[in-house]
Design a protein around this motif. Structure first.
Motif, PDB file in Angstrom:
ATOM      1  N   ILE A   1      20.236 -42.043 -13.264  1.00 23.09           N
ATOM      2  CA  ILE A   1      21.010 -41.193 -12.500  1.00 23.09           C
ATOM      3  C   ILE A   1      22.181 -40.730 -13.457  1.00 23.09           C
ATOM      4  O   ILE A   1      22.803 -41.474 -13.947  1.00 23.09           O
ATOM      5  CB  ILE A   1      21.446 -41.610 -11.360  1.00 23.09           C
ATOM      6  N   GLN A   2      22.364 -39.340 -13.779  1.00 19.42           N
ATOM      7  CA  GLN A   2      23.152 -38.761 -14.685  1.00 19.42           C
ATOM      8  C   GLN A   2      24.481 -38.071 -13.972  1.00 19.42           C
ATOM      9  O   GLN A   2      25.233 -38.187 -15.091  1.00 19.42           O
ATOM     10  CB  GLN A   2      22.382 -37.766 -15.637  1.00 19.42           C
ATOM     11  N   GLY A   3      24.662 -38.015 -12.836  1.00 17.11           N
ATOM     12  CA  GLY A   3      25.574 -37.516 -12.396  1.00 17.11           C
ATOM     13  C   GLY A   3      25.553 -37.610 -10.867  1.00 17.11           C
ATOM     14  O   GLY A   3      24.542 -37.757 -10.290  1.00 17.11           O
ATOM     15  N   CYS A   4      26.692 -37.825 -10.233  1.00 19.05           N
ATOM     16  CA  CYS A   4      26.894 -37.989  -8.792  1.00 19.05           C
ATOM     17  C   CYS A   4      27.963 -37.034  -8.542  1.00 19.05           C
ATOM     18  O   CYS A   4      29.326 -37.207  -8.817  1.00 19.05           O
ATOM     19  CB  CYS A   4      27.414 -39.513  -8.367  1.00 19.05           C
ATOM     20  N   ASP A   5      27.784 -35.877  -7.593  1.00 18.60           N
ATOM     21  CA  ASP A   5      28.794 -35.173  -7.276  1.00 18.60           C
ATOM     22  C   ASP A   5      28.941 -35.293  -5.586  1.00 18.60           C
ATOM     23  O   ASP A   5      28.089 -35.718  -4.943  1.00 18.60           O
ATOM     24  CB  ASP A   5      28.297 -33.528  -7.239  1.00 18.60           C
ATOM     25  N   ALA A   6      29.965 -35.052  -5.205  1.00 15.06           N
ATOM     26  CA  ALA A   6      30.540 -34.988  -3.522  1.00 15.06           C
ATOM     27  C   ALA A   6      31.361 -33.902  -3.477  1.00 15.06           C
ATOM     28  O   ALA A   6      32.183 -33.250  -4.079  1.00 15.06           O
ATOM     29  CB  ALA A   6      31.110 -36.550  -3.443  1.00 15.06           C
ATOM     30  N   PHE A   7      31.004 -33.328  -2.042  1.00 16.65           N
ATOM     31  CA  PHE A   7      31.680 -32.092  -1.605  1.00 16.65           C
ATOM     32  C   PHE A   7      32.044 -32.403  -0.404  1.00 16.65           C
ATOM     33  O   PHE A   7      31.324 -32.691   0.572  1.00 16.65           O
ATOM     34  CB  PHE A   7      30.978 -30.890  -1.749  1.00 16.65           C
ATOM     35  N   GLN A   8      33.350 -32.381   0.022  1.00 17.31           N
ATOM     36  CA  GLN A   8      33.742 -32.120   1.654  1.00 17.31           C
ATOM     37  C   GLN A   8      33.769 -30.854   1.752  1.00 17.31           C
ATOM     38  O   GLN A   8      34.537 -29.830   1.310  1.00 17.31           O
ATOM     39  CB  GLN A   8      35.106 -32.702   1.755  1.00 17.31           C
ATOM     40  N   VAL A   9      32.802 -30.594   2.864  1.00 17.77           N
ATOM     41  CA  VAL A   9      32.725 -29.263   3.260  1.00 17.77           C
ATOM     42  C   VAL A   9      33.053 -29.111   4.846  1.00 17.77           C
ATOM     43  O   VAL A   9      32.496 -29.764   5.544  1.00 17.77           O
ATOM     44  CB  VAL A   9      31.185 -28.751   3.113  1.00 17.77           C
TER      45      VAL A   9
ATOM     46  N   SER B   1      31.472 -32.446   6.849  1.00 20.45           N
ATOM     47  CA  SER B   1      30.483 -33.412   6.245  1.00 20.45           C
ATOM     48  C   SER B   1      31.119 -33.528   4.710  1.00 20.45           C
ATOM     49  O   SER B   1      31.601 -32.773   4.277  1.00 20.45           O
ATOM     50  CB  SER B   1      29.160 -32.880   6.310  1.00 20.45           C
ATOM     51  N   VAL B   2      30.697 -34.823   4.346  1.00 16.12           N
ATOM     52  CA  VAL B   2      30.719 -34.980   2.919  1.00 16.12           C
ATOM     53  C   VAL B   2      29.101 -35.086   2.455  1.00 16.12           C
ATOM     54  O   VAL B   2      28.317 -35.664   2.963  1.00 16.12           O
ATOM     55  CB  VAL B   2      31.345 -36.403   2.336  1.00 16.12           C
ATOM     56  N   LEU B   3      28.966 -34.038   1.667  1.00 21.30           N
ATOM     57  CA  LEU B   3      27.587 -34.040   0.778  1.00 21.30           C
ATOM     58  C   LEU B   3      27.436 -34.424  -0.633  1.00 21.30           C
ATOM     59  O   LEU B   3      28.411 -34.306  -1.331  1.00 21.30           O
ATOM     60  CB  LEU B   3      27.070 -32.375   0.651  1.00 21.30           C
ATOM     61  N   VAL B   4      26.522 -35.341  -0.747  1.00 23.46           N
ATOM     62  CA  VAL B   4      26.314 -36.150  -2.113  1.00 23.46           C
ATOM     63  C   VAL B   4      25.224 -35.625  -2.693  1.00 23.46           C
ATOM     64  O   VAL B   4      24.166 -35.259  -2.228  1.00 23.46           O
ATOM     65  CB  VAL B   4      26.137 -37.543  -1.826  1.00 23.46           C
ATOM     66  N   ARG B   5      25.367 -35.173  -3.892  1.00 21.98           N
ATOM     67  CA  ARG B   5      24.283 -34.574  -4.828  1.00 21.98           C
ATOM     68  C   ARG B   5      24.126 -35.414  -5.984  1.00 21.98           C
ATOM     69  O   ARG B   5      25.062 -35.815  -6.829  1.00 21.98           O
ATOM     70  CB  ARG B   5      24.733 -33.181  -5.261  1.00 21.98           C
ATOM     71  N   LEU B   6      22.925 -36.128  -6.098  1.00 22.14           N
ATOM     72  CA  LEU B   6      22.533 -36.970  -7.535  1.00 22.14           C
ATOM     73  C   LEU B   6      21.816 -36.058  -8.268  1.00 22.14           C
ATOM     74  O   LEU B   6      20.959 -35.441  -8.009  1.00 22.14           O
ATOM     75  CB  LEU B   6      21.958 -38.045  -6.951  1.00 22.14           C
ATOM     76  N   ASP B   7      22.134 -36.246  -9.732  1.00 18.83           N
ATOM     77  CA  ASP B   7      21.408 -35.581 -10.607  1.00 18.83           C
ATOM     78  C   ASP B   7      20.552 -36.250 -11.365  1.00 18.83           C
ATOM     79  O   ASP B   7      21.171 -37.455 -12.051  1.00 18.83           O
ATOM     80  CB  ASP B   7      22.381 -34.814 -11.604  1.00 18.83           C
ATOM     81  N   GLY B   8      19.283 -36.245 -11.548  1.00 20.99           N
ATOM     82  CA  GLY B   8      18.414 -36.914 -12.393  1.00 20.99           C
ATOM     83  C   GLY B   8      17.802 -36.417 -13.299  1.00 20.99           C
ATOM     84  O   GLY B   8      16.894 -36.742 -13.972  1.00 20.99           O
ATOM     85  N   GLY B   9      18.560 -35.163 -13.770  1.00 24.66           N
ATOM     86  CA  GLY B   9      17.996 -34.503 -14.931  1.00 24.66           C
ATOM     87  C   GLY B   9      16.853 -33.497 -14.726  1.00 24.66           C
ATOM     88  O   GLY B   9      17.370 -32.247 -14.571  1.00 24.66           O
ATOM     89  N   ASP B  10      15.818 -33.778 -14.187  1.00 18.33           N
ATOM     90  CA  ASP B  10      14.869 -32.773 -13.872  1.00 18.33           C
ATOM     91  C   ASP B  10      14.601 -32.465 -12.316  1.00 18.33           C
ATOM     92  O   ASP B  10      14.121 -31.479 -11.979  1.00 18.33           O
ATOM     93  CB  ASP B  10      13.586 -33.228 -14.156  1.00 18.33           C
ATOM     94  N   ALA B  11      15.601 -33.250 -11.478  1.00 24.87           N
ATOM     95  CA  ALA B  11      15.681 -32.903 -10.093  1.00 24.87           C
ATOM     96  C   ALA B  11      17.143 -33.332  -9.775  1.00 24.87           C
ATOM     97  O   ALA B  11      17.607 -34.252 -10.365  1.00 24.87           O
ATOM     98  CB  ALA B  11      14.438 -33.553  -9.400  1.00 24.87           C
ATOM     99  N   VAL B  12      17.322 -32.716  -8.420  1.00 22.74           N
ATOM    100  CA  VAL B  12      18.753 -33.280  -7.778  1.00 22.74           C
ATOM    101  C   VAL B  12      18.311 -33.773  -6.577  1.00 22.74           C
ATOM    102  O   VAL B  12      17.137 -33.286  -5.954  1.00 22.74           O
ATOM    103  CB  VAL B  12      19.637 -32.329  -7.710  1.00 22.74           C
ATOM    104  N   GLY B  13      19.189 -34.821  -5.783  1.00 22.11           N
ATOM    105  CA  GLY B  13      18.680 -35.299  -4.500  1.00 22.11           C
ATOM    106  C   GLY B  13      20.338 -35.121  -3.779  1.00 22.11           C
ATOM    107  O   GLY B  13      21.176 -35.190  -4.229  1.00 22.11           O
ATOM    108  N   TRP B  14      20.046 -34.715  -2.572  1.00 23.11           N
ATOM    109  CA  TRP B  14      21.107 -34.482  -1.421  1.00 23.11           C
ATOM    110  C   TRP B  14      21.141 -35.443  -0.454  1.00 23.11           C
ATOM    111  O   TRP B  14      20.182 -35.780   0.304  1.00 23.11           O
ATOM    112  CB  TRP B  14      21.043 -32.867  -1.004  1.00 23.11           C
ATOM    113  N   GLY B  15      22.201 -35.847   0.064  1.00 20.36           N
ATOM    114  CA  GLY B  15      22.408 -36.554   1.461  1.00 20.36           C
ATOM    115  C   GLY B  15      23.880 -36.385   2.213  1.00 20.36           C
ATOM    116  O   GLY B  15      24.735 -35.368   1.500  1.00 20.36           O
TER     117      GLY B  15
END
Length: 350
Positions: free
Chosen positions: A4-12, A22-36
C-alpha cells in the motif's frame, strides 16, 4: 500483494438537504485503488479521523500483506466505524488488483439481492401504513419498524393487518427492560408473525435476550458489536437472527466471519449498508450475496440524491443486482466530485 503506497481520507458532506457526512478512505496500491466508507456524526468525526490519521493509516503504509484478512490483525484495526472503512478499502483494492468481483471473493453465491426498507417512528398510524405502502409499492419485501415502550403493539398490529404476508422486523433500539409491562408488550408482539425482534434490551445483557428468546417464537436479534459478543450470544441461545452492519463489526472481514457463525447456527441474517455516498451500500450488496443472508437487506441508496458511484446502488422493483462483471465493489467512484465536496483531506504516502 503490492505494498500500500498511500492512504487518503476525505470527510465529505452532501451538498444539500440534511447534509449527512461520511469519511471516505482511499488506499493506493499503485496499479489499483480501493475505497471504503463510514458515516460520521459531526460530534464524533474528530476521533474517527484521528484514528485513521495517527494509527491505522501509518500502519498500512508499506504493509506486507497477501489477503485482506491479514490486514486487520497486522494493522490492529479493531472493531470500529473507522476500521470498517479501512477494511472495506483493503478488500476493494485486493479484488481490483486481481480482477475479482468483491462478492465472489467473500464467498457470495447470489446474483441479486432482495431489498428491505426502514420506517421511522410516526405517532399517526395512518402515516405509518402510508409509508409502508410506499415501501411495498417500491418492491421492498421486508420493512423494519422502529418501536419504543408505549409505541409498539399498535403500529405492528396496524401494519400486519394491512400487509399479512410482509416480512416485518421490529427494532426496539435497546429501549426495553424486563419489567412486567415491557415484557408483556414484547411477548404480545409474538402474535404478529415478526421476522425478527431486534435489540430489545441493552447490548451487553445477553442473558435477558436469552430469557426472552425462550418465551417467544419470534427470532430475537441481539446487537453484535464484535465476534466475541456474537459467540457469547450463540452460546447462550440469546437469539435466532443477526443484523449485519459493517460499521458495527469493523468491516467486511469481521462481518463475513459473523455471517459464517450465524449461518452455521441456523440463524436468519440480513445486511444494511451505511453511509450516504454509495460505497458503503456497494460493500453491503457484496456481503448480502453470502448464502446465509436469508432476509431482505437494506442495501440500496435513496433515490433522488447526488450520485457518487456509477452505476448507482439502486433497487429496481425490490431487487439490486450483484456486480459480477467488474472487479472490487463493481462501481466507479467519482473522485473529482468527492475532492470538490471534501471539507477535510488527509494524505499519507510512502
Amino acid at each position: 500483494m503490492p505494498l500500500i503506497q498511500g492512504c487518503d481520507a476525505f470527510q465529505v458532506a452532501m451538498p444539500r438537504g440534511r447534509r449527512p457526512e461520511s469519511v471516505l478512505v482511499r488506499l493506493d496500491g499503485g496499479d489499483a485503488v480501493g475505497w471504503g466508507e463510514m458515516p460520521v456524526a459531526a460530534r464524533a468525526s474528530g476521533s474517527a479521523w484521528a484514528d485513521i490519521e495517527q494509527r491505522m493509516g501509518p500502519a498500512l503504509i508499506g504493509l506486507d500483506w497477501d489477503r485482506p484478512e491479514d490486514v486487520s490483525a497486522a494493522a490492529d484495526l479493531g472493531a470500529s466505524e473507522a476500521a470498517a472503512a479501512v477494511d472495506t478499502a483493503c478488500w476493494d483494492l485486493w479484488c481490483r488488483t486481481r480482477g475479482l468481483p468483491l462478492a465472489h471473493a467473500l464467498g457470495g453465491t447470489r446474483t441479486s439481492i432482495v431489498t428491505g426498507a426502514r420506517i421511522s417512528p410516526e405517532p399517526a398510524l395512518d402515516t405509518i401504513t402510508a409509508r409502508v405502502n410506499k415501501a411495498v409499492g417500491a418492491g421492498h419485501t421486508r420493512v423494519t419498524l422502529d418501536i419504543r415502550p408505549g409505541w409498539d403493539v399498535e403500529p405492528v398490529r396496524a401494519i400486519r393487518q394491512a400487509y399479512p404476508a410482509l416480512a416485518l422486523v421490529a427494532d426496539a433500539g435497546h429501549g426495553y427492560t424486563e419489567s412486567p409491562g415491557h415484557l408483556a408488550a414484547l411477548e404480545a408482539l409474538d402474535a404478529y408473525g415478526l421476522a425478527a425482534l431486534e435489540r430489545p434490551f441493552p447490548a451487553g445483557d445477553l442473558a435477558a435476550h436469552a430469557r426472552l428468546q425462550s418465551r417467544v417464537g419470534t427470532a430475537v436479534a441481539p446487537a453484535a458489536g464484535d465476534l466475541e459478543a456474537l459467540d457469547a450470544a450463540l452460546s447462550l441461545d440469546a437469539g435466532r437472527a443477526l443484523h449485519l452492519r459493517l460499521d458495527r463489526l469493523g468491516g467486511l472481514t469481521a462481518a463475513r466471519s459473523a455471517h459464517d457463525l450465524a449461518y452455521a447456527a441456523g440463524w436468519d441474517v440480513w445486511c444494511s449498508g451505511t453511509g450516504a455516498f454509495g460505497i458503503g451500500q456497494a460493500a453491503a450488496v457484496a456481503l448480502a450475496a453470502l448464502p446465509g443472508c436469508t432476509l431482505p437487506s437494506d442495501v440500496s441508496d435513496p433515490a433522488g440524491g447526488p450520485v457518487f458511484v456509477t452505476p448507482p446502488v439502486r433497487s429496481s422493483g425490490g431487487v439490486v443486482g450483484v456486480p459480477l462483471t467488474q472487479p472490487g465493489l463493481g462501481h466507479e467512484i467519482d473522485e473529482a466530485r468527492i475532492e470538490r465536496l471534501a471539507t477535510r483531506r488527509m494524505r499519507l504516502a510512502t
